[in-house]
Design a protein around this motif. Structure first.
Motif, PDB file in Angstrom:
ATOM      1  N   GLN A  80       4.172  13.230  -5.871  1.00  9.94           N
ATOM      2  CA  GLN A  80       4.029  11.866  -5.354  1.00  9.94           C
ATOM      3  C   GLN A  80       5.069  10.949  -5.978  1.00  9.94           C
ATOM      4  O   GLN A  80       5.241  10.912  -7.195  1.00  9.94           O
ATOM      5  N   ARG A  81       5.738  10.214  -5.121  1.00  7.96           N
ATOM      6  CA  ARG A  81       6.825   9.337  -5.556  1.00  7.96           C
ATOM      7  C   ARG A  81       6.336   8.321  -6.594  1.00  7.96           C
ATOM      8  O   ARG A  81       5.380   7.607  -6.368  1.00  7.96           O
ATOM      9  N   GLY A  82       7.015   8.293  -7.739  1.00  7.97           N
ATOM     10  CA  GLY A  82       6.736   7.299  -8.771  1.00  7.97           C
ATOM     11  C   GLY A  82       5.560   7.589  -9.682  1.00  7.97           C
ATOM     12  O   GLY A  82       5.249   6.791 -10.562  1.00  7.97           O
ATOM     13  N   LEU A  83       4.885   8.730  -9.505  1.00 10.04           N
ATOM     14  CA  LEU A  83       3.729   9.041 -10.356  1.00 10.04           C
ATOM     15  C   LEU A  83       4.201   9.357 -11.773  1.00 10.04           C
ATOM     16  O   LEU A  83       5.036  10.230 -11.987  1.00 10.04           O
ATOM     17  N   LEU A  84       3.667   8.624 -12.742  1.00  6.80           N
ATOM     18  CA  LEU A  84       4.026   8.814 -14.149  1.00  6.80           C
ATOM     19  C   LEU A  84       2.995   9.661 -14.883  1.00  6.80           C
ATOM     20  O   LEU A  84       3.340  10.424 -15.781  1.00  6.80           O
ATOM     21  N   SER A  85       1.726   9.499 -14.515  1.00  9.06           N
ATOM     22  CA  SER A  85       0.650  10.097 -15.296  1.00  9.06           C
ATOM     23  C   SER A  85      -0.642  10.050 -14.492  1.00  9.06           C
ATOM     24  O   SER A  85      -0.827   9.151 -13.671  1.00  9.06           O
ATOM     25  N   LYS A  86      -1.528  11.000 -14.745  1.00 11.55           N
ATOM     26  CA  LYS A  86      -2.881  10.947 -14.187  1.00 11.55           C
ATOM     27  C   LYS A  86      -3.855  11.412 -15.255  1.00 11.55           C
ATOM     28  O   LYS A  86      -3.664  12.435 -15.887  1.00 11.55           O
ATOM     29  N   THR A  87      -4.935  10.658 -15.415  1.00 11.12           N
ATOM     30  CA  THR A  87      -6.060  11.080 -16.233  1.00 11.12           C
ATOM     31  C   THR A  87      -7.170  11.439 -15.264  1.00 11.12           C
ATOM     32  O   THR A  87      -7.658  10.575 -14.523  1.00 11.12           O
ATOM     33  N   TRP A  88      -7.530  12.710 -15.204  1.00 12.03           N
ATOM     34  CA  TRP A  88      -8.632  13.141 -14.357  1.00 12.03           C
ATOM     35  C   TRP A  88      -9.939  12.599 -14.930  1.00 12.03           C
ATOM     36  O   TRP A  88     -10.094  12.484 -16.149  1.00 12.03           O
ATOM     37  N   LEU A  89     -10.882  12.296 -14.044  1.00 10.33           N
ATOM     38  CA  LEU A  89     -12.184  11.772 -14.442  1.00 10.33           C
ATOM     39  C   LEU A  89     -13.293  12.628 -13.852  1.00 10.33           C
ATOM     40  O   LEU A  89     -13.170  13.121 -12.730  1.00 10.33           O
TER      41      LEU A  89
ATOM     42  N   ALA B 107      -1.017   6.331 -13.168  1.00  8.37           N
ATOM     43  CA  ALA B 107      -0.017   5.315 -13.506  1.00  8.37           C
ATOM     44  C   ALA B 107       1.205   5.570 -12.623  1.00  8.37           C
ATOM     45  O   ALA B 107       1.688   6.701 -12.535  1.00  8.37           O
ATOM     46  N   PHE B 108       1.683   4.506 -11.978  1.00  5.67           N
ATOM     47  CA  PHE B 108       2.860   4.590 -11.116  1.00  5.67           C
ATOM     48  C   PHE B 108       3.949   3.659 -11.632  1.00  5.67           C
ATOM     49  O   PHE B 108       3.668   2.659 -12.288  1.00  5.67           O
ATOM     50  N   ASP B 109       5.185   3.975 -11.261  1.00  7.64           N
ATOM     51  CA  ASP B 109       6.310   3.151 -11.700  1.00  7.64           C
ATOM     52  C   ASP B 109       6.342   1.790 -11.023  1.00  7.64           C
ATOM     53  O   ASP B 109       6.745   0.803 -11.632  1.00  7.64           O
ATOM     54  N   THR B 110       5.908   1.723  -9.778  1.00  7.36           N
ATOM     55  CA  THR B 110       5.937   0.450  -9.048  1.00  7.36           C
ATOM     56  C   THR B 110       4.648   0.247  -8.266  1.00  7.36           C
ATOM     57  O   THR B 110       3.945   1.208  -7.917  1.00  7.36           O
ATOM     58  N   LEU B 111       4.381  -0.994  -7.954  1.00  8.75           N
ATOM     59  CA  LEU B 111       3.233  -1.344  -7.123  1.00  8.75           C
ATOM     60  C   LEU B 111       3.395  -0.756  -5.721  1.00  8.75           C
ATOM     61  O   LEU B 111       2.428  -0.266  -5.131  1.00  8.75           O
ATOM     62  N   GLU B 112       4.609  -0.758  -5.210  1.00  8.53           N
ATOM     63  CA  GLU B 112       4.868  -0.196  -3.882  1.00  8.53           C
ATOM     64  C   GLU B 112       4.485   1.287  -3.814  1.00  8.53           C
ATOM     65  O   GLU B 112       3.829   1.726  -2.868  1.00  8.53           O
ATOM     66  N   ASN B 113       4.892   2.071  -4.809  1.00  9.79           N
ATOM     67  CA  ASN B 113       4.553   3.499  -4.809  1.00  9.79           C
ATOM     68  C   ASN B 113       3.053   3.712  -4.986  1.00  9.79           C
ATOM     69  O   ASN B 113       2.482   4.630  -4.400  1.00  9.79           O
ATOM     70  N   ALA B 114       2.403   2.863  -5.788  1.00 11.59           N
ATOM     71  CA  ALA B 114       0.955   2.970  -5.973  1.00 11.59           C
ATOM     72  C   ALA B 114       0.220   2.680  -4.670  1.00 11.59           C
ATOM     73  O   ALA B 114      -0.706   3.400  -4.292  1.00 11.59           O
ATOM     74  N   ARG B 115       0.625   1.636  -3.986  1.00 10.33           N
ATOM     75  CA  ARG B 115      -0.011   1.297  -2.699  1.00 10.33           C
ATOM     76  C   ARG B 115       0.172   2.423  -1.682  1.00 10.33           C
ATOM     77  O   ARG B 115      -0.762   2.773  -0.965  1.00 10.33           O
TER      78      ARG B 115
ATOM     79  N   TYR C 165      -1.344   8.618   1.104  1.00 15.01           N
ATOM     80  CA  TYR C 165      -1.574   9.994   0.667  1.00 15.01           C
ATOM     81  C   TYR C 165      -3.035  10.282   0.325  1.00 15.01           C
ATOM     82  O   TYR C 165      -3.604  11.257   0.808  1.00 15.01           O
ATOM     83  N   PHE C 166      -3.647   9.484  -0.529  1.00 12.47           N
ATOM     84  CA  PHE C 166      -4.972   9.833  -1.034  1.00 12.47           C
ATOM     85  C   PHE C 166      -6.015  10.040   0.064  1.00 12.47           C
ATOM     86  O   PHE C 166      -6.827  10.964  -0.037  1.00 12.47           O
ATOM     87  N   PRO C 167      -6.045   9.248   1.129  1.00 12.32           N
ATOM     88  CA  PRO C 167      -7.018   9.513   2.190  1.00 12.32           C
ATOM     89  C   PRO C 167      -6.890  10.917   2.799  1.00 12.32           C
ATOM     90  O   PRO C 167      -7.886  11.516   3.198  1.00 12.32           O
TER      91      PRO C 167
END
Length: 193
Positions: free
Chosen positions: A122-131, A144-152, A158-160
């Motif tokens: 995924q573009r801009g993904l820096l880190s994930k903490t699974w829960l 955690a993403f590098d930019t708000l645009e990539n997070a949105r 993608y997530f849906p």
């Protein structure tokens, strides 16, 4: 938001380790991702301190407790800042996800070994903490993403599709990391070391 007063109060809570403040995009919500030394101390926080703090502001609250040990291997594989991972780029945004799946142990319900390679692309993904929800087994994550645009884009596009592949209802939130950086630094957030 009175960050300093709240930070001082939270630091006094038994077992508190760190907090990453979260500011909701498009809804002006405030919250955080907290780390405690034990599940018991986290439970005391969500049943004692947190409801009292929400009452001060006259707002409804949402809390969840997750079992960090159940997801340690999956989180390490995703460079989780909460599990010894190192994020070398300052996050621009965070995404929270949760998927309604059966209340089974994390390794039995979350196909993380198949999902992690896709997530890493995924573009801009820096880190994930699974829960993994305490008492529910509900899987999710803090990304955690590098930019708000990539997070949105991740949360909306993608997530849906990931949740649809699991045939499950889901919940996502996007947070602006820039507006909470100073408050998060004051709480020892692992994203700003």
């Amino acid at each position: 938001m009175p960050w300093e007063r709240i930070n001082r109060s939270i630091k006094e809570q038994p077992g508190f380790i760190n907090k990453t403040w979260l500011a909701g995009v498009g809804n002006d919500s405030a919250g955080g991702f907290y780390v405690f030394d034990t599940i018991e101390n986290a439970q005391k926080f969500v049943t004692g301190y947190f409801p009292a703090e929400a009452r001060v502001f006259g707002v409804a609250q949402t809390t969840r407790v997750f079992d960090a040990m159940a997801t340690e291997a999956a989180s390490l594989d995703m460079n989780s800042a909460h599990h010894s991972g190192h994020v070398s780029i300052k996050p621009g945004a965070f995404v929270y996800t949760e998927v309604q799946l059966h209340a089974l142990p994390f390794d039995q319900v979350a196909p993380w070994r198949e999902l992690n390679p896709k997530l890493k692309q995924q573009r801009g993904l820096l880190s994930k903490t699974w829960l993994s929800g305490l008492h529910t087994g509900t899987p999710g994550g803090l990304y955690a993403f590098d930019t708000l645009e990539n997070a949105r884009k991740f949360a909306v596009e993608y997530f849906p599709t990931e949740a649809a592949d699991l045939n499950a209802a889901f919940y996502t939130r996007v947070f602006d990391a820039d507006v909470t950086e100073e408050a998060s630094r004051g709480m020892g957030s692992p994203f700003y070391r």
